[in-house]
Structures are given as structure tokens and as C-alpha cells.
Design a protein around this motif. Structure first.
Motif, PDB file in Angstrom:
ATOM      1  N   VAL A 173      21.642   0.919 -11.540  1.00 51.65           N
ATOM      2  CA  VAL A 173      20.348   1.599 -11.376  1.00 51.65           C
ATOM      3  C   VAL A 173      20.485   3.118 -11.258  1.00 51.65           C
ATOM      4  O   VAL A 173      19.661   3.876 -11.792  1.00 51.65           O
ATOM      5  N   GLU A 174      21.553   3.552 -10.595  1.00 51.14           N
ATOM      6  CA  GLU A 174      21.774   4.996 -10.443  1.00 51.14           C
ATOM      7  C   GLU A 174      21.878   5.668 -11.827  1.00 51.14           C
ATOM      8  O   GLU A 174      21.247   6.678 -12.118  1.00 51.14           O
ATOM      9  N   PHE A 175      22.693   5.033 -12.665  1.00 55.01           N
ATOM     10  CA  PHE A 175      22.947   5.531 -14.010  1.00 55.01           C
ATOM     11  C   PHE A 175      21.656   5.515 -14.850  1.00 55.01           C
ATOM     12  O   PHE A 175      21.320   6.488 -15.527  1.00 55.01           O
ATOM     13  N   ALA A 176      20.925   4.393 -14.760  1.00 56.36           N
ATOM     14  CA  ALA A 176      19.689   4.280 -15.541  1.00 56.36           C
ATOM     15  C   ALA A 176      18.675   5.320 -15.077  1.00 56.36           C
ATOM     16  O   ALA A 176      18.005   5.970 -15.895  1.00 56.36           O
ATOM     17  N   ALA A 177      18.579   5.522 -13.757  1.00 55.02           N
ATOM     18  CA  ALA A 177      17.607   6.489 -13.236  1.00 55.02           C
ATOM     19  C   ALA A 177      17.959   7.901 -13.709  1.00 55.02           C
ATOM     20  O   ALA A 177      17.073   8.669 -14.093  1.00 55.02           O
ATOM     21  N   ASP A 178      19.242   8.230 -13.702  1.00 54.10           N
ATOM     22  CA  ASP A 178      19.655   9.553 -14.212  1.00 54.10           C
ATOM     23  C   ASP A 178      19.232   9.722 -15.660  1.00 54.10           C
ATOM     24  O   ASP A 178      18.727  10.772 -16.063  1.00 54.10           O
ATOM     25  N   GLU A 228      12.099   4.207  -6.835  1.00 54.90           N
ATOM     26  CA  GLU A 228      12.547   4.985  -5.674  1.00 54.90           C
ATOM     27  C   GLU A 228      13.454   6.147  -6.104  1.00 54.90           C
ATOM     28  O   GLU A 228      13.269   7.296  -5.684  1.00 54.90           O
ATOM     29  N   ARG A 229      14.403   5.852  -6.991  1.00 53.08           N
ATOM     30  CA  ARG A 229      15.348   6.904  -7.394  1.00 53.08           C
ATOM     31  C   ARG A 229      14.694   7.971  -8.279  1.00 53.08           C
ATOM     32  O   ARG A 229      14.962   9.152  -8.128  1.00 53.08           O
ATOM     33  N   VAL A 230      13.836   7.525  -9.200  1.00 52.56           N
ATOM     34  CA  VAL A 230      13.178   8.509 -10.081  1.00 52.56           C
ATOM     35  C   VAL A 230      12.265   9.407  -9.244  1.00 52.56           C
ATOM     36  O   VAL A 230      12.235  10.633  -9.437  1.00 52.56           O
ATOM     37  N   ALA A 231      11.558   8.811  -8.293  1.00 53.52           N
ATOM     38  CA  ALA A 231      10.661   9.619  -7.450  1.00 53.52           C
ATOM     39  C   ALA A 231      11.456  10.662  -6.668  1.00 53.52           C
ATOM     40  O   ALA A 231      11.063  11.841  -6.588  1.00 53.52           O
ATOM     41  N   ALA A 232      12.580  10.240  -6.113  1.00 51.35           N
ATOM     42  CA  ALA A 232      13.389  11.184  -5.324  1.00 51.35           C
ATOM     43  C   ALA A 232      13.893  12.320  -6.214  1.00 51.35           C
ATOM     44  O   ALA A 232      13.830  13.504  -5.839  1.00 51.35           O
ATOM     45  N   ALA A 233      14.361  11.964  -7.416  1.00 55.31           N
ATOM     46  CA  ALA A 233      14.890  12.992  -8.326  1.00 55.31           C
ATOM     47  C   ALA A 233      13.771  13.936  -8.773  1.00 55.31           C
ATOM     48  O   ALA A 233      13.950  15.160  -8.833  1.00 55.31           O
ATOM     49  N   ALA A 234      12.596  13.364  -9.064  1.00 53.79           N
ATOM     50  CA  ALA A 234      11.470  14.188  -9.531  1.00 53.79           C
ATOM     51  C   ALA A 234      11.089  15.213  -8.465  1.00 53.79           C
ATOM     52  O   ALA A 234      10.813  16.377  -8.765  1.00 53.79           O
ATOM     53  N   LYS A 235      11.102  14.778  -7.205  1.00 58.50           N
ATOM     54  CA  LYS A 235      10.714  15.691  -6.113  1.00 58.50           C
ATOM     55  C   LYS A 235      11.742  16.798  -5.922  1.00 58.50           C
ATOM     56  O   LYS A 235      11.420  17.858  -5.393  1.00 58.50           O
ATOM     57  N   SER A 236      12.978  16.529  -6.327  1.00 62.03           N
ATOM     58  CA  SER A 236      14.015  17.525  -6.021  1.00 62.03           C
ATOM     59  C   SER A 236      14.275  18.506  -7.179  1.00 62.03           C
ATOM     60  O   SER A 236      15.023  19.463  -7.020  1.00 62.03           O
ATOM     61  N   LEU A 237      13.675  18.273  -8.333  1.00 61.18           N
ATOM     62  CA  LEU A 237      13.965  19.168  -9.472  1.00 61.18           C
ATOM     63  C   LEU A 237      13.432  20.573  -9.193  1.00 61.18           C
ATOM     64  O   LEU A 237      12.309  20.744  -8.721  1.00 61.18           O
ATOM     65  N   VAL A 293      12.888  12.270 -19.340  1.00 62.08           N
ATOM     66  CA  VAL A 293      11.462  12.572 -19.118  1.00 62.08           C
ATOM     67  C   VAL A 293      11.237  14.046 -18.790  1.00 62.08           C
ATOM     68  O   VAL A 293      10.317  14.683 -19.302  1.00 62.08           O
ATOM     69  N   TYR A 294      12.086  14.581 -17.915  1.00 58.68           N
ATOM     70  CA  TYR A 294      11.796  15.919 -17.394  1.00 58.68           C
ATOM     71  C   TYR A 294      12.581  17.024 -18.110  1.00 58.68           C
ATOM     72  O   TYR A 294      12.269  18.201 -17.967  1.00 58.68           O
ATOM     73  N   GLY A 295      13.615  16.639 -18.889  1.00 61.04           N
ATOM     74  CA  GLY A 295      14.345  17.640 -19.673  1.00 61.04           C
ATOM     75  C   GLY A 295      13.391  18.321 -20.641  1.00 61.04           C
ATOM     76  O   GLY A 295      12.462  17.690 -21.156  1.00 61.04           O
ATOM     77  N   CYS A 296      13.596  19.615 -20.853  1.00 57.38           N
ATOM     78  CA  CYS A 296      12.714  20.410 -21.719  1.00 57.38           C
ATOM     79  C   CYS A 296      11.246  20.275 -21.280  1.00 57.38           C
ATOM     80  O   CYS A 296      10.324  20.359 -22.094  1.00 57.38           O
ATOM     81  N   THR A 297      11.051  20.031 -19.981  1.00 57.80           N
ATOM     82  CA  THR A 297       9.710  19.906 -19.397  1.00 57.80           C
ATOM     83  C   THR A 297       8.872  18.848 -20.128  1.00 57.80           C
ATOM     84  O   THR A 297       7.645  18.977 -20.242  1.00 57.80           O
ATOM     85  N   GLY A 298       9.567  17.840 -20.629  1.00 64.19           N
ATOM     86  CA  GLY A 298       8.846  16.752 -21.307  1.00 64.19           C
ATOM     87  C   GLY A 298       8.352  17.116 -22.687  1.00 64.19           C
ATOM     88  O   GLY A 298       7.693  16.308 -23.348  1.00 64.19           O
ATOM     89  N   GLN A 299       8.671  18.314 -23.152  1.00 65.33           N
ATOM     90  CA  GLN A 299       8.147  18.755 -24.446  1.00 65.33           C
ATOM     91  C   GLN A 299       9.197  18.487 -25.545  1.00 65.33           C
ATOM     92  O   GLN A 299       9.725  19.410 -26.161  1.00 65.33           O
ATOM     93  N   ARG A 300       9.498  17.228 -25.709  1.00 65.63           N
ATOM     94  CA  ARG A 300      10.490  16.792 -26.692  1.00 65.63           C
ATOM     95  C   ARG A 300       9.940  15.559 -27.362  1.00 65.63           C
ATOM     96  O   ARG A 300       9.438  14.669 -26.671  1.00 65.63           O
TER      97      ARG A 300
END
Ligand code: NAD
Length: 501
Positions: free
Chosen positions: A282-287, A319-328, A293-300
Motif C-alpha cells: 500500500v505504501e508503494f501504491a500510495a506513492d 489514509e496514506r493519500v490524504a496524509a501525503a496530500a496534506k503535506s505537499l 495525481v499531484y505531479g505537475c499540479t495535475g495538469q498532465r
């Protein structure tokens, strides 16, 4: 006005723009000539709001002049041996390497993506020039002796004439190079019309192409919007059009250019699904999901947009995606600490925020809300923070339309079959990914899925220059895709010669 830059930036000054006091000139017949169009647009830095230059929106007359220049360059260029044409591209490749940092910086200045993302895209741009350098081999035909007694048959590939390329805002250095190096390598001449929102990266690359010594008229650059595009689509001397942009415009380009007797390859928008199986780490998949999703601000066009979590993958993935999204960390792309830049314009920000509003109104659950994002140092930037929606149904607007921003919608599926069915409900079919540790599931997915670019444990399935790039369904109109061997097919006609002596 020279190209102005924010205080921290240094040394980006385009000679062709400086000599016209900040007006970006067209490049026609080997010369820099500003359009006389009264319609102008500011090119601005999406992070700082500063004006970088002014682009004139070219008229049908400008396009006509560029096509005439291309037309008159064509006879000598098509007779230039492929190996000599390739040498111009080798020279260009060297110049692009020499100016790699500057080009990447210009991409960040006008598009907003981080410098690391910009560098990645310039590397991909250069790879297309490298691939096109192989034209003496790539362009070879085929021969068969004795198709009948004493009769031989051969195919030869020939250039067709003048082509045009019309490109989007999200990869200003790279996408035009999906096309024009192949068009000129095969002996055609071309008119390139980059996105009017981000004309400077290609301007710099064409300055370098000028230095590389392509003969006048082989490569022409015309800046503009719909008016210039319509002139291209209707011009009787343009043999074919390569397009990348949103699906409604791709459809229009395909229809209109075909009506005018042209070859067309029109790459459109996307809504990419990423399937996460319960057996995926799951860690790998979430990364993988987060960077997609968020690379290039989603403009890809390859950005993941819907994560389909199968069975028990759902809760840990969320849970992991939410945590990562909040920390970007949001910020100016030239700042090395920045992990996500702004979206390209105020208008685009409004569009993305509009989708988030609509998702909420439709009843999806907002887990991370990027609407209020701000970067104190850059109050004029077009900021949207990473956003995550839960409980999204595929028939909700945010579940089916392309948002083209840093917004992920999370859906649940009970099995791989259900996940595949969900992917197939989309009107788009550009790219998709599966995260799994099962070879069987991966094989099943790649075999059955009706999407053209597939990542297996890869979040952004980006074909390299020597493979074809493009989707299917509402993501692609045409048959021959961008770069790879398809480019050689698209830009050449096959003649068949049958001989008896
Ligand atoms: P866009 O469709 O607005 O513009 C693309 C090009 O078409 C620009 O050069 C623009 O000047 C021109 N154009 C815009 N509106 C037009 C009209 N009404 N008539 C004629 N020409 C018009 O796209 P964009 O916003 O610049 O780029 C983002 C879109 O591009 C997204 O949908 C994204 O998915 C898509 N895209 C697709 C791929 C792919 O490989 N499929 C790659 C990159 C971007």
C-alpha cells in the motif's frame, strides 16, 4: 520590454523577444517577424502574476505567409539527403543540451510547474530529437524480389509537403517536439502553433533551431489562438495536422481538418483511472498514486484522476493519500523546496475550483480541500492545493469529466472485474494503471482493459519517444499516434514501385 523575471531568477532573456521590446515575434521563412494583429495577450508567470512578454494573436495572413515560406522551402528540403537532414537535428540536440537549464527555467516561468518537473519534460523533448536523428534508418522502405516471375516490388517513403502542429499549455517545450523533429526529418516543412498561454519555451527552442541551421522556411512558428488554428485547418496547402489539447477541441480539429482533406492526429483529454489491488504494497501504491495525481499540479494528460481501490485496499490507501496530500508543499516552481506549483492561469484555477464546488454539491465527501490554498510570498499566484474526494460515484460530474488540476477522486470496487468495468464506463481512454503484486491480475488487466497507455506498478505510464503516444475513445481522434514509428507513418506517403526489366 525584455522578458522580465521574478527577483530570484537570473539570465532568462530571449533575444528574439527583446529585439521587439517584449512582443513575441513569429518565425517565418527564417526571420523573426511580429504579427500585425491588433489582438494581444499578456504571457504571465502563474506563480508571481508578473508579465513575462506579450503575444500577438496571429491572423490568417500570418498563417498564409508561414505556409508560403514552408511551401517554397519544401522542394530543396525534400531533396536534401536524410543523413544531412539528421545532421541539423544532431546540431539542435547539442544546442538543447547546452541550454537545457535555461529552457527548463522558461518552462517553469511560463507554465508554473516545478523546475524538476520542467527538467524532466525538457529531457523528454530532447529524446524526440534524438529519436528523429535516426531518420535514415527509420524512413527506409521495403523490397520484395519476384512478386511474380522477374518482377520486383518496393515501397519508398516520401515526404508529403507542409504540416502543422497545434499544441497545449501543459508541456510547452516537449509536446511540440513530439511532432516537428519527425516532420522535418522526413523531409516535410512545418508550421508550429504553440499554446498562446505559454509561447516562450518553444520560442527559445526555435531560436536554437535557427542556430542549428535549418534552411529558411523548413520550420515556422506562428503564435496565436483559434483564428490561427482555423486558418491552418482550412489552408489548402497544408497536408496534415498534428494536435494535442482538450477533447472538444481535438474533435473539432479532427472533423474540420478532415473535411479539408488533411491527415489528422488529434490527441485529446483524459480521465485516468488507477486500480489498486488489495495485494499491492500500500505504501508503494500510495506513492505512485500521489505523484501521478499531484505531479505537475495535475495538469498532465497522464495524471491519475480516479483511484479505484479494490476491497481492503480502500481504507489504507485513502489514509496514506490524504496524509501525503496534506503535506505537499505548494510554491513557486523555481524554489527548490516546492513540491507543487500553481495552475496555469486564473481562469484555469476558477475551473478547477468550480469542479471542487460541484463535487461537494453532488454529495461526494471532501477529505482534503485545496480551495483555500495560499502562498504568502506570492499572493498573485494561481494556487489550488492537493484535493481528495471520497465516495465518488462514476456518474457524478467530478467522476467523469476531466478536471486537469490536483484533484483525486476515490472509488471503491469489489473485484478486479468491477474495477475494469468502472474504467470502461469512462468516455476517455488515455492512460490507466494497476498496482498489484499478482502477475495474474496484471496480465488480466493489460489484456482486457480498453485503454491505450497502461502502467503496471507505474503511476504515470508515459511512452518514450520511440514508442507511440496516444489514447483511444474520447482521448484520441485519428489512427496514427504521436512519436514512435507512427510519426514516420504519419509524415510520409508510401509509394509502391513494381518493376520488370
Ligand atoms: P486546449 O484544447 O484549450 O488548447 C490546445 C490548442 O488548441 C492551443 O494551441 C489552443 O490555442 C488551441 N485552441 C483552443 N481552443 C480552440 C478552439 N476553440 N478552436 C481552435 N483551436 C483552439 O488545451 P489546453 O488547455 O491548452 O491543454 C490542456 C488539454 O490538453 C487537456 O485536456 C489535456 O488532457 C490535453 N493534453 C492531452 C495530451 C495527450 O497526449 N492526449 C497531452 C497533453 C495535453
Amino acid at each position: 520590454m525584455a522578458v522580465s523575471v521574478a527577483p530570484r531568477d537570473t539570465g532568462v532573456l530571449l533575444a528574439s523577444v527583446a529585439s521587439f521590446r517584449g512582443i513575441i515575434p513569429n518565425y517565418i521563412g527564417g526571420e523573426w517577424t511580429p504579427s500585425a494583429s491588433p489582438r494581444e495577450l499578456d504571457v504571465t508567470n502563474p506563480a508571481t502574476g508578473e508579465r513575462l512578454a506579450v503575444v500577438r494573436l496571429s491572423t490568417a495572413d500570418d498563417v498564409g505567409r508561414a505556409v508560403a515560406a514552408a511551401r517554397s522551402a519544401f522542394p530543396a528540403w525534400r531533396e536534401t539527403p536524410p543523413v544531412e537532414r539528421a545532421r541539423k537535428l544532431f546540431r539542435l540536440k547539442m544546442l538543447l543540451e547546452e541550454h537545457f537549464q535555461d529552457i527548463a527555467r522558461i518552462v517553469t516561468l511560463e507554465n508554473g510547474k516545478t523546475l524538476a518537473e520542467a527538467k524532466g519534460s525538457v529531457r523528454r523533448a530532447i529524446e524526440n530529437v534524438e529519436h528523429a536523428c535516426g531518420i535514415p534508418t527509420l524512413m527506409m522502405g521495403q523490397t520484395l524480389e519476384d512478386v511474380a516471375h522477374g518482377i520486383d516490388c518496393e515501397t519508398v517513403r516520401q515526404p508529403i509537403g507542409v504540416f502543422a502542429a497545434i499544441t497545449p499549455f501543459n508541456f510547452p517545450a516537449m509536446v511540440p517536439l513530439w511532432f516537428w523533429p519527425y516532420a522535418v526529418a522526413t523531409g516535410n516543412c512545418i508550421v508550429v502553433k504553440p499554446s498562446e498561454q505559454v509561447p516562450l519555451s518553444q520560442q527559445r527552442i526555435v531560436e536554437l533551431a535557427h542556430e542549428a541551421g535549418f534552411p529558411a522556411g523548413v520550420l515556422n512558428l506562428v503564435h496565436g489562438d483559434k483564428e490561427a488554428v482555423d486558418a491552418i485547418l482550412r489552408h489548402p496547402e497544408i497536408a496534415g495536422v498534428s494536435f494535442v489539447g482538450s477533447s472538444p477541441v481535438a474533435r473539432y480539429i479532427y472533423r474540420t481538418a478532415a473535411e479539408h482533406g488533411k491527415r489528422v492526429q488529434a490527441l485529446g483529454g483524459a480521465k485516468n483511472h488507477m486500480v489498486v489491488m488489495p495485494d499491492a504494497p500500500v505504501e508503494f501504491a500510495a506513492d505512485g498514486v500521489v505523484s501521478s495525481v499531484y505531479g505537475c499540479t495535475g495538469q498532465r494528460c497522464l495524471a491519475g484522476s480516479v483511484a479505484v481501490a479494490v476491497e481492503k485496499a480502500y481504507a489504507p490507501l485513502k489514509e496514506r493519500v490524504a496524509a501525503a496530500a496534506k503535506s505537499l508543499r505548494l510554491g513557486y516552481g523555481l524554489d527548490p523546496a516546492t513540491q507543487m506549483g500553481p495552475v496555469v492561469s486564473r481562469k484555469h484555477r476558477e475551473r478547477v475550483v468550480g469542479y471542487i464546488d460541484q463535487g461537494e454539491a453532488e454529495g461526494a465527501k471532501l477529505v482534503v480541500d485545496g480551495r483555500g490554498a495560499r502562498v504568502d510570498e506570492y499572493p498573485r499566484g494561481h494556487w489550488v492545493g492537493p484535493t481528495l474526494f471520497d465516495q465518488v460515484q462514476p456518474d457524478m460530474v467530478i467522476g467523469k469529466e476531466e478536471i486537469f488540476g490536483p484533484v483525486l477522486t476515490l472509488s471503491r470496487a469489489g473485484s478486479l472485474d468491477e474495477a475494469i468495468e468502472l474504467v470502461h464506463r469512462s468516455g476517455y481512454a488515455n492512460a490507466t494503471s494497476i498496482f498489484t503484486s499478482s502477475g495474474r491480475a496484471a496480465r488480466e488487466f493489460r489484456y482486457r482493459i480498453g485503454v491505450s497507455m497502461i502502467g503496471v506498478n507505474i503511476g504515470v505510464a508515459a511512452p518514450m519517444a520511440f514508442f507511440p503516444f496516444g489514447g483511444t475513445k474520447g482521448s484520441f481522434y485519428g489512427d496514427l499516434k504521436a512519436h514512435g514509428r507512427d510519426a514516420i507513418e504519419f509524415y510520409t506517403d508510401k509509394k509502391v514501385v513494381i518493376s520488370r526489366w
